[in-house]
Each structure stands twice: as C-alpha cells, then as structure tokens.
Design a protein around this motif. Structure first.
Motif, PDB file in Angstrom:
ATOM      1  N   MET A   1      -3.953 -33.967  46.645  1.00  0.00           N
ATOM      2  CA  MET A   1      -4.102 -34.896  45.530  1.00  0.00           C
ATOM      3  C   MET A   1      -4.523 -36.262  46.047  1.00  0.00           C
ATOM      4  SD  MET A   1      -0.736 -34.160  43.276  1.00  0.00           S
ATOM      5  CE  MET A   1       0.084 -32.595  43.527  1.00  0.00           C
ATOM      6  N   ARG A   2      -5.375 -36.935  45.279  1.00  0.00           N
ATOM      7  CA  ARG A   2      -5.818 -38.255  45.703  1.00  0.00           C
ATOM      8  C   ARG A   2      -4.857 -39.326  45.191  1.00  0.00           C
ATOM      9  NH1 ARG A   2      -8.420 -41.617  42.151  1.00  0.00           N
ATOM     10  NH2 ARG A   2      -8.888 -40.806  40.084  1.00  0.00           N
ATOM     11  N   GLU A   3      -4.893 -40.482  45.839  1.00  0.00           N
ATOM     12  CA  GLU A   3      -4.091 -41.616  45.411  1.00  0.00           C
ATOM     13  C   GLU A   3      -4.734 -42.269  44.192  1.00  0.00           C
ATOM     14  OE1 GLU A   3      -1.204 -42.599  46.789  1.00  0.00           O
ATOM     15  OE2 GLU A   3      -1.280 -40.981  48.269  1.00  0.00           O
ATOM     16  N   ASN A   4      -3.927 -42.633  43.203  1.00  0.00           N
ATOM     17  CA  ASN A   4      -4.398 -43.416  42.072  1.00  0.00           C
ATOM     18  C   ASN A   4      -4.158 -44.884  42.398  1.00  0.00           C
ATOM     19  OD1 ASN A   4      -5.280 -41.310  40.473  1.00  0.00           O
ATOM     20  ND2 ASN A   4      -3.290 -41.009  39.526  1.00  0.00           N
ATOM     21  N   THR A   5      -5.193 -45.553  42.880  1.00  0.00           N
ATOM     22  CA  THR A   5      -5.013 -46.906  43.402  1.00  0.00           C
ATOM     23  C   THR A   5      -5.060 -47.980  42.332  1.00  0.00           C
ATOM     24  OG1 THR A   5      -7.390 -46.986  43.856  1.00  0.00           O
ATOM     25  CG2 THR A   5      -5.937 -46.279  45.646  1.00  0.00           C
ATOM     26  N   ALA A   6      -5.672 -47.656  41.166  1.00  0.00           N
ATOM     27  CA  ALA A   6      -5.748 -48.649  40.087  1.00  0.00           C
ATOM     28  C   ALA A   6      -5.179 -48.035  38.826  1.00  0.00           C
ATOM     29  CB  ALA A   6      -7.198 -49.079  39.861  1.00  0.00           C
ATOM     30  N   ARG A   7      -4.272 -48.765  38.172  1.00  0.00           N
ATOM     31  CA  ARG A   7      -3.624 -48.199  36.997  1.00  0.00           C
ATOM     32  C   ARG A   7      -3.584 -49.210  35.872  1.00  0.00           C
ATOM     33  NH1 ARG A   7       0.590 -46.568  40.382  1.00  0.00           N
ATOM     34  NH2 ARG A   7       2.007 -47.990  39.324  1.00  0.00           N
ATOM     35  N   SER A   8      -3.693 -48.691  34.650  1.00  0.00           N
ATOM     36  CA  SER A   8      -3.426 -49.524  33.487  1.00  0.00           C
ATOM     37  C   SER A   8      -1.929 -49.789  33.417  1.00  0.00           C
ATOM     38  CB  SER A   8      -3.898 -48.802  32.230  1.00  0.00           C
ATOM     39  OG  SER A   8      -3.318 -49.378  31.099  1.00  0.00           O
ATOM     40  N   SER A   9      -1.558 -50.872  32.781  1.00  0.00           N
ATOM     41  CA  SER A   9      -0.142 -51.219  32.713  1.00  0.00           C
ATOM     42  C   SER A   9       0.587 -50.496  31.596  1.00  0.00           C
ATOM     43  CB  SER A   9       0.017 -52.734  32.541  1.00  0.00           C
ATOM     44  OG  SER A   9      -0.614 -53.157  31.352  1.00  0.00           O
ATOM     45  N   ILE A  10      -0.106 -50.109  30.516  1.00  0.00           N
ATOM     46  CA  ILE A  10       0.593 -49.607  29.327  1.00  0.00           C
ATOM     47  C   ILE A  10       0.409 -48.096  29.237  1.00  0.00           C
ATOM     48  CG2 ILE A  10       0.939 -49.904  26.856  1.00  0.00           C
ATOM     49  CD1 ILE A  10      -0.315 -52.620  27.045  1.00  0.00           C
ATOM     50  N   PRO A  12       2.682 -44.161  29.215  1.00  0.00           N
ATOM     51  CA  PRO A  12       3.935 -43.404  29.271  1.00  0.00           C
ATOM     52  C   PRO A  12       4.060 -42.583  30.549  1.00  0.00           C
ATOM     53  CG  PRO A  12       2.395 -42.362  27.773  1.00  0.00           C
ATOM     54  CD  PRO A  12       1.764 -43.646  28.200  1.00  0.00           C
ATOM     55  N   VAL A  13       2.930 -42.207  31.141  1.00  0.00           N
ATOM     56  CA  VAL A  13       2.919 -41.414  32.376  1.00  0.00           C
ATOM     57  C   VAL A  13       1.905 -42.057  33.313  1.00  0.00           C
ATOM     58  CG1 VAL A  13       2.616 -39.128  33.404  1.00  0.00           C
ATOM     59  CG2 VAL A  13       3.386 -39.331  31.025  1.00  0.00           C
ATOM     60  N   ALA A  14       2.356 -42.547  34.457  1.00  0.00           N
ATOM     61  CA  ALA A  14       1.475 -43.282  35.370  1.00  0.00           C
ATOM     62  C   ALA A  14       1.636 -42.771  36.794  1.00  0.00           C
ATOM     63  CB  ALA A  14       1.761 -44.778  35.299  1.00  0.00           C
ATOM     64  N   PRO A  15       1.140 -41.590  37.100  1.00  0.00           N
ATOM     65  CA  PRO A  15       1.314 -41.042  38.450  1.00  0.00           C
ATOM     66  C   PRO A  15       0.582 -41.860  39.501  1.00  0.00           C
ATOM     67  CG  PRO A  15      -0.207 -39.689  37.159  1.00  0.00           C
ATOM     68  CD  PRO A  15       0.393 -40.680  36.223  1.00  0.00           C
ATOM     69  N   ASN A  16       1.171 -41.939  40.690  1.00  0.00           N
ATOM     70  CA  ASN A  16       0.537 -42.621  41.814  1.00  0.00           C
ATOM     71  C   ASN A  16      -0.480 -41.737  42.525  1.00  0.00           C
ATOM     72  OD1 ASN A  16       1.872 -45.237  41.870  1.00  0.00           O
ATOM     73  ND2 ASN A  16       3.743 -44.067  42.296  1.00  0.00           N
ATOM     74  N   ARG A  17      -0.396 -40.437  42.266  1.00  0.00           N
ATOM     75  CA  ARG A  17      -1.305 -39.476  42.887  1.00  0.00           C
ATOM     76  C   ARG A  17      -1.764 -38.503  41.822  1.00  0.00           C
ATOM     77  NH1 ARG A  17      -0.094 -38.214  48.392  1.00  0.00           N
ATOM     78  NH2 ARG A  17       0.001 -36.009  47.877  1.00  0.00           N
ATOM     79  N   GLY A  18      -2.831 -37.780  42.111  1.00  0.00           N
ATOM     80  CA  GLY A  18      -3.305 -36.767  41.184  1.00  0.00           C
ATOM     81  C   GLY A  18      -4.813 -36.750  41.093  1.00  0.00           C
ATOM     82  N   ARG A  19      -5.319 -35.715  40.458  1.00  0.00           N
ATOM     83  CA  ARG A  19      -6.770 -35.557  40.315  1.00  0.00           C
ATOM     84  C   ARG A  19      -7.359 -36.599  39.370  1.00  0.00           C
ATOM     85  NH1 ARG A  19     -11.142 -35.746  39.328  1.00  0.00           N
ATOM     86  NH2 ARG A  19     -12.803 -34.191  39.165  1.00  0.00           N
ATOM     87  N   LEU A  20      -6.636 -36.989  38.325  1.00  0.00           N
ATOM     88  CA  LEU A  20      -7.150 -37.898  37.313  1.00  0.00           C
ATOM     89  C   LEU A  20      -6.195 -39.070  37.111  1.00  0.00           C
ATOM     90  CD1 LEU A  20      -8.227 -35.247  34.621  1.00  0.00           C
ATOM     91  CD2 LEU A  20      -9.679 -36.311  36.369  1.00  0.00           C
ATOM     92  N   ARG A  21      -6.749 -40.213  36.715  1.00  0.00           N
ATOM     93  CA  ARG A  21      -5.948 -41.381  36.378  1.00  0.00           C
ATOM     94  C   ARG A  21      -5.985 -41.584  34.868  1.00  0.00           C
ATOM     95  NH1 ARG A  21      -6.439 -46.736  35.021  1.00  0.00           N
ATOM     96  NH2 ARG A  21      -8.709 -46.736  35.099  1.00  0.00           N
ATOM     97  N   PRO A  22      -4.842 -41.609  34.197  1.00  0.00           N
ATOM     98  CA  PRO A  22      -4.847 -41.767  32.738  1.00  0.00           C
ATOM     99  C   PRO A  22      -5.229 -43.182  32.320  1.00  0.00           C
ATOM    100  CG  PRO A  22      -2.603 -41.822  33.564  1.00  0.00           C
ATOM    101  CD  PRO A  22      -3.473 -41.484  34.745  1.00  0.00           C
TER     102      PRO A  22
END
Length: 649
Positions: A1-10, A12-22
């Motif tokens: 699984m790849r690292e999710n290096t950029a994330r939205s703040s809002i 309900p589910v915010a994984p640090n790793r995975g194929r996709l970033r929500p």
C-alpha cells in the motif's frame, strides 16, 4: 500500500496508507438530485427530530442526571442509549458550523457527566448502578465510547479540537489505561471502539490509540466473552479474525469488527489481516447478502443466517447493518482500489440506507423486509415502536440506533463519492456535485458533476479547472451494466463502449471539457442462485442500481401482492414516474374459506386455483415502498412458469 501524504481535513475515514485517498466534505459538495434532497431533509428535519425524540424519551437527560448524582434513580432507556447522543453529535459535526450553539450545549451536557479519570457512561459505575465493566458482553460501555470518539474526530476535522474532541480524547485515554496490555484482558460484546480508536490515532498522530485497537482485535475470538444461547459467534468471539472465512453472528457487530480490522491492517501494513477480511467479504456477498445489499436474515438474534438462507419475508436486513456494510466496503475500496466494493456500497445505499427514512425524514424502518404479507398499521406518534415489528416507518423506537446511524451517514455522504491517487481523480458514486481538490504536486482541479441518476443513466462531468499536463479521470462502470452497453463520450464527442469496472480518460484537460457516461438504466429480470431455496420459482426486477417491488396500493381493489404472477416471456418496461411495468397475471381474490388441508399427493387431483387474468403489473422502487400508506409488498415475484437463468446483476 502507498502512503497517503496529503489529506483533506474533513473526513470520516482518513487512512494514512492505501491505494486511494478519499476526498472530504471540504472538497466535495453534493448540490442536488437524489442524495441532495435526502441530505437536505437530514439536515433540516431528521437531526432535529432525533434530538426531540431523545429528549422526550429522557435519554439526553441521563447525562444531566449523572452529573447531578441521581442517575441511578432517574435514568431512562437501554444501556446503550448514550451512543445515540454521540451519533447525533457526529452528524451535527459534519453538517453544522463548528460553533453551532445547539451542538455546544449538547457537548457541555455530555462533558458534565464525565468522571475525572475519563470514564463516561450513564448506565454503569455510579452508586446504585452496576460497577464499571461488570458486563462487557452486553453493557456496551466500549461501544458507546466508540461513537463518542467518532463524534470527537468529526469536531477535530471540521472545526478544531473543541470541548467534544477533548471529552473524546479523555475517554480514549481512559480506555487505553483500563484495557491496555496490563489492564482488563477483555473486549466489548459490541465492536465499534476499534474503528474509532484508529480514526483518533489518524487525527492526532498518537500511536497508542492504534495499538489499543490492534490489541482489541488480537483478543477477539478466544472466548473471552461468556457463551450465550446464540453461541460465541454472535459476538465474533468464536475464532480469531484471521481464521474466519465468512462474516457470521450479529450482522452489525460483524461488520463493525471487520471495518476495524481493515483500519488496523491498513495502518500497520498487516496484509494477512486485510486478506482475511477480503476473504470474509467475498464469501458473505456471494452467499449471505440480499438483492438489496441488506445483510442479516435472523430476527431472533439480528444475525447472518447460514449460506443461501435468505428468506425475503423474514429478512431482517437491519438499517444499521446497511450502514456498517457501506463503512466496510468504503474501507476496502480505499485500501485496494477495487470497484466491486463501490458496487456493493451503491446497492446498499440506494436500497437499504435510502429505504429507512420517510420522505419527510421523521420516520424510519429498523428492519427492511423484502416481503410484507399483511398491511401494517400506522405506528402511533406518541409511543416508541418495537424495532423489528414496525410494519410502517415509525417515528421512534425503544432501540433507536438506526435513525441516528442514518443521520450521521447522510451527513458525511459527500466524503464517500470520490478519491484521488498519484494519477488523478476517481468518481465512485454519482450525484450532482462540485469537486475541488489538488492532485499530486498541489495541482488544482475543479469538476462539476450533473446527473439524473438513478432515474436516468446520464452522468456528465465538466472540467472547470485543470493543470496544463496530463492526468486521469476515472469513472466507475457498475457491475449491474454487465450484458448491456455503456458508452463513454469524450470531450471531442467520440464514443466508446466501456466494460464494467473503471473507465479512464488520460489527457490534458481544458476548462469546459466534458466527459459523459451513458449507463444503460433499463429494467431487467433478476433470478437468484437456485441454492436460495426461499425464492425458487420467482423473479425480481432491477433498474440501474434500484431494486423494485410490487405494492398492493397499485393493484385493483381487493388484491394483495400474493396474487401477482409475472410472465418471464415478456420484458419489463419503463412506466411513468420511475415505475416499471411487467407482464403477468393477477389471480382473483382468495376465497373466504381455505381448503381443509393445504397439501396433496403429487399427481393427484390439482388443487383449485383461482382464475387468473393477464395484467400489466406496476412496480415501484423498493426504497419508496410504504410511502403511500399501509400496503402489502413483495420483491421476489412468483412466475407463471419456471424462470430462465438470469445474468449477474
């Protein structure tokens, strides 16, 4: 699984790793259509209705009673009633301004009942009550913490760490101290704390919360909870998660636990644990899931049945299990990128989650039967309804986990529509929406989605802003399109057929470019696997993602749905106002007096059959049933002759 290096703040589910970033609620806005209407009703009616009913039932007053030292005498509701307040606070966190005064007032009420060491529960632990953690199997203390923590995370991500988030963190710290490696060697009878602790770890960066969630998962399945009349499988305490091959026991518990297992697997890189949940999901979808996406066929214990035991008239298909199924499917989608998880989420959202609330958002189904044999009575507005026996949507239940679960799900729904990866943007669910985000390298992208889905099959995606180099826009092509042609129309007007799965376009997009997906939303017959004994000799109808049903209000006077026989030699056709018309026969009303004995020797004289006349049978979307008053209803319709094999839906 790849690292999710950029994330939205809002989120309900915010994984640090995975194929996709929500993409979060600050990146995706639902602007209208099927889900826009329901989210508006949720925000303006459902949340307020639930708060009012909880106050009338005395559940919100439990926190004040606890703070004032009289809870042992004045407490109202079941042992898990606290969790309904927390679920509504989560819904309010996703929906309202972070400084909303009503949210602040309820937060203060909850915080007033918290003990100095972080313990917070109005059913246990005070003079005159059972001691803390004296009934882990049924007490729901850790389960309630789970919903409190989720509400706190919603506040953290939507508006910063206010009082609710601080209350949730104190409770989580207490859990880690009380149940850590040197604490109580136990688990909760109802999972839910696991997903919450992982999400809190993601929101705060505190690894101890993730470690505690992993510890709860390791303890599960070793008989730590006392055996019951339903067996330890009811609690998923009969075998470790890694060893199970299918979801079993209480449906909501099983799905919440599986969701927590995915969260832990993703954050710790445990590929074996993720593979175990995927294996269980595969088997459950193939053998223990209703056409609607509903799960759970046992009323007595709200549990999964054995393989292919899916009786439509005894479908429990609890609304909360539908919510939990969406939670699990979304997590698996983010981890793997496989669109089949979005397919099940879509089916469940349209045919379970959307079925529960009434059009005005003030009445709900708890269980979602697929066959109603008798017309129900309108539930009284001034009394709570028994959860499984409500024949029409009821304003409130003695156990009202489902209304509040629907409220928080609809509130967070924009965060379940789209994702990004290093290549571009993926659209998984279709709704009128505006999407603004940044691709890898902080490249800004803005999209507008317009659709009449699910009534129609057109999905138009307009590019409003894009970088000046190639990126990929991906659109899910639902599995239900198999056997028909789906067209993708590019910015240049070129059309190409696309198969179920994912349709991708990679190019340098310009503002004003538009992609259009043309999905074959036409009604079709659906036949079940012959091992589903309960529906042999019947067919159902599906149109796009929507399951359809017959209702007695659409039949001639004196007829009920058990008089319907459909003719599979003809094809279903679109009717007015999103109805479907199918060819069939309608038996005359049953005689007043039944035969003395309902069985006969094969080959003997045939039993008398009422005369039947050919008729066009009107079907309506299942999610709308019982919206026109008491009725009988049926999804699986008997055929006038044996059905031919159906294609996969």
């Amino acid at each position: 699984m790849r690292e999710n290096t950029a994330r939205s703040s809002i989120l309900p589910v915010a994984p640090n790793r995975g194929r996709l970033r929500p993409l979060g609620l600050d990146e995706v806005k639902i602007t209208g259509g099927f889900w826009g209407r329901r989210r508006h009703t949720n925000a303006t009616a459902t949340i307020g209705h639930c708060l009012d009913r909880m106050a009338r039932a005395g559940w919100t007053g439990n926190f004040r009673a606890a703070a004032e030292g009289r809870v042992h005498r004045d407490r109202r509701g079941r042992e898990f009633a606290d969790s309904e307040m927390y679920k509504l606070l989560e819904a309010m966190g996703w929906t309202r301004d972070p400084h909303d005064s009503e949210t602040a007032a309820f937060t203060d009420l909850v915080a007033s009942a918290q003990e100095p060491d972080g313990y917070l529960n109005t059913a246990f632990g005070r003079p005159g009550q059972q001691p803390r953690y004296s009934d882990l199997a049924w007490g729901h203390e850790l389960y309630c913490y789970g919903h409190l923590i989720q509400a706190g995370v919603a506040q953290m991500r939507a508006g910063g760490e206010g009082e609710l988030a601080k209350t949730a963190r104190r409770a989580a710290d207490h859990v880690c101290a009380a149940f850590g490696p040197h604490g109580i060697d136990g688990v909760c009878g109802h999972p839910g704390i696991e997903t919450a602790l992982v999400e809190l770890a993601r929101a705060t960066g505190e690894e101890r919360y993730l470690a505690q969630a992993a510890l709860f998962l390791e303890r599960r399945g070793h008989g730590r909870l006392a055996d019951t009349e339903f067996g330890r499988a009811y609690f998923q305490d009969d075998m470790p998660v890694l060893e199970a091959d299918v979801l079993r026991g209480h449906a909501v518990r099983a799905l919440y636990l599986a969701s927590g297992a995915v969260d832990v697997a993703v954050e710790t890189g445990d590929e074996d644990l993720l593979a175990a949940v995927i294996r269980q999901w595969d088997a459950t979808v193939a053998r223990r899931t209703y056409l609607t996406g509903g799960m759970g066929s046992h009323h007595r214990d709200e549990s999964f049945g054995d393989d292919f035991v899916l009786p439509p008239d005894r479908a429990y298909s609890e609304t909360c299990a539908g919510v939990a199924s969406v939670m699990l499917s979304w997590r698996l989608l983010l981890a793997t990128g496989d669109p089949r998880y979005a397919d099940l989420a879509e089916r469940t959202l349209f045919n379970v989650v959307a079925t529960s609330p009434s059009d005005d958002g003030r009445a709900f189904f708890y269980a979602n039967t697929l066959h109603r044999r008798r017309r129900g009575a309108v539930p009284p507005a001034d009394r709570d309804s028994p959860r499984a026996e409500s024949s029409l949507r009821a304003p409130w239940f003695a156990v009202s986990c489902c209304p509040t679960n629907v409220a928080r799900t609809l509130a967070a729904l924009p965060a379940y529509l789209a994702t990004t990866d290093d290549a571009g943007i993926q659209l998984h669910q279709y709704a009128d929406a505006e999407i603004t985000t940044a691709l890898a390298g902080r490249r800004a992208v803005a999209l507008t989605v317009r659709t009449d889905y699910p009534s129609g099959g057109g999905v138009a995606v307009r590019i409003d802003r894009a970088p000046d180099h190639p990126w990929t826009l991906s659109l899910r092509v639902p599995a239900w399109t198999r056997g028909a042609t789906t067209w993708l129309v590019g910015p240049d007007g070129a059309r190409r057929a696309v198969a179920p799965g994912t349709a991708e376009v990679t190019r340098v997009f310009r503002p004003g470019d538009e992609l259009r997906l043309e999905l074959p939303v036409t009604p079709r017959w659906i036949a079940a696997d012959p091992r589903v004994d309960a529906v042999r000799g019947t067919l159902a109808v599906q149109r796009g993602p929507l399951v359809y049903c017959a209702e007695s209000v659409d039949l001639p006077a004196g007829h009920e749905v058990d008089a319907v026989r459909v003719d599979p030699s003809g094809e279903p056709a679109d009717g007015p106002d999103d109805t479907v018309v199918v060819p069939g026969r309608l038996s005359a009303p049953a005689p007043e007096h039944d035969a003395a004995w309902p069985y006969r020797t094969p080959g003997g004289p045939p039993a008398a059959v009422p005369d039947a006349d050919r008729a066009d049978i009107t079907l309506v979307p299942y999610h709308s049933w019982a919206g026109r008053g008491p009725s009988t209803m049926r999804v699986w319709l008997p055929t006038a002759e044996p059905p031919s094999p159906g294609r996969e839906s």
